[in-house]
Design an enzyme around this catalytic site. Sequence first.
Site, PDB file in Angstrom:
ATOM      1  CG  PHE A 126      -1.978   1.087   1.097  1.00 29.61           C
ATOM      2  CD1 PHE A 126      -3.036   0.952   0.215  1.00 29.61           C
ATOM      3  CD2 PHE A 126      -1.879   2.250   1.839  1.00 29.61           C
ATOM      4  CE1 PHE A 126      -3.985   1.956   0.078  1.00 29.61           C
ATOM      5  CE2 PHE A 126      -2.828   3.255   1.710  1.00 29.61           C
ATOM      6  CZ  PHE A 126      -3.884   3.105   0.827  1.00 29.61           C
ATOM      7  CG  ASP A 196      -1.142  -1.724   6.943  1.00 32.19           C
ATOM      8  OD1 ASP A 196      -2.259  -1.877   7.487  1.00 32.19           O
ATOM      9  OD2 ASP A 196      -0.877  -0.760   6.198  1.00 32.19           O
ATOM     10  CE1 TYR A 221      -9.866   3.811   5.594  1.00 33.26           C
ATOM     11  CE2 TYR A 221      -8.920   4.969   7.471  1.00 33.26           C
ATOM     12  CZ  TYR A 221      -8.789   4.444   6.199  1.00 33.26           C
ATOM     13  OH  TYR A 221      -7.594   4.546   5.538  1.00 33.26           O
ATOM     14  CE  LYS A 222      -8.423   0.122   4.522  1.00 35.94           C
ATOM     15  NZ  LYS A 222      -8.823   1.058   3.468  1.00 35.94           N
ATOM     16  NE  ARG A 370     -10.008  -2.253  -3.528  1.00 35.19           N
ATOM     17  CZ  ARG A 370      -9.642  -1.750  -2.358  1.00 35.19           C
ATOM     18  NH1 ARG A 370      -8.636  -2.288  -1.694  1.00 35.19           N
ATOM     19  NH2 ARG A 370     -10.256  -0.705  -1.844  1.00 35.19           N
TER      20      ARG A 370
END
Length: 411
Positions: A126, A196, A221-222, A370
Amino acid sequence: MTLTLDAARARDAADPLRHKRADFLLPAGKIYLDGNSLGALPRSTPARIARLVTQEWGEDLIGSWNTAGWIDAPRTLGARIAPLIGAAADEVLVTDSTSVNLFKLLTAACLARPGRTTILSEPGNFPTDLYIADGVARTLPDRRLRTLPADDIVTAIDDDVAVVLLTHVHYKSGRRLDMAAITAAAHAQGALVLWDLSHSVGAVPVALGACDADLAVGCGYKYLNGGPGAPAFLYVARALQDALRSPLTGWMGHDAPFAFTDDYRPAPGIARFLCGTPPIVAMGALEQGLAQFDGVDFDTLVAKSQALCDLFVALVDTRCAGFDLTLLSPRDAAARGSHLSYAHPDAYALCQALIARGVTGDFRAPDAVRFGFTPLYTSYEDVWRAVDILADLLATRAWDDPAFRRRVAVT
């Protein structure tokens, strides 16, 4: 596997988590397959935020740091995340953003391995992970960032590697790395590992303690449904806490923050990785996101995640063959997270066409669409209908419209 709509509905009827969908405010007519980027709004969050603002802030004012437990929120929420990542309650702290936490832990880890020059990661990690690692390498003397394909990481770890920085579930492909094996290989060479967990926590099994993991970060927040820009979390194994020192020595990480002395003394344990004043309103939202896991059997949640992905793959294989759609994610459920990526020559336009038809996924450059599957609220019928729309768009080439090629800032 039976692939009819009636079969999907039958699976929903038998789903032990089906009641959880009602706990989220999902827009009617929208199939939301982007919870791996921003989780849906829990039904309880608006009332909790209203109470926090009007009563705790509006009426009780500064007293709420004590009476409402604001001052303890970073550790209280950290303790709620701990079971989701296989950690002890005193090893997790909710604080700052993922990027800031990466900087803190990566710098602390590098300083804990003097004489070693290398931060080892993978290309295509990422971007913020690589950007922060590059920044740490430029900030500390004689450090460098080296990237190698994930499959080559284990054999590349030597006595010059200070830290291995990897994402447990890759943000694009959804590939899940072998945390136990990589951590053991790093330890055999005296290196630390920083994981991560942003695309893992709340969706796939994470066993930091069992894997003897050193350090980890993740966002709120995911899959944790804490809202846009929700506070992140960090993990430091108990055995390392007093041996590491945060480079961001803010007042909340002080041993006695309200003594207001000029000299800095790090707090004992995990609290030393606090920095500034915690964002209490945002933490109130994250609190409600975490509450959605109360009473949920995690093995059941993981099994549903895998089943949703398996159904999507099977349906695409059956209904979308011959339309230049290529699975980028592992087919083996044990080797992936809770999202799937497909390559398509016109992935951006295809993603926009899906959104226009009520299916929210997202695009990742250069050519990936995705689809994220959040077991708490995604249904089997959602999966069936999403692929039905996808198949129609591909068969009719309805995605090939200039309106769908017009780029917007966020997708």
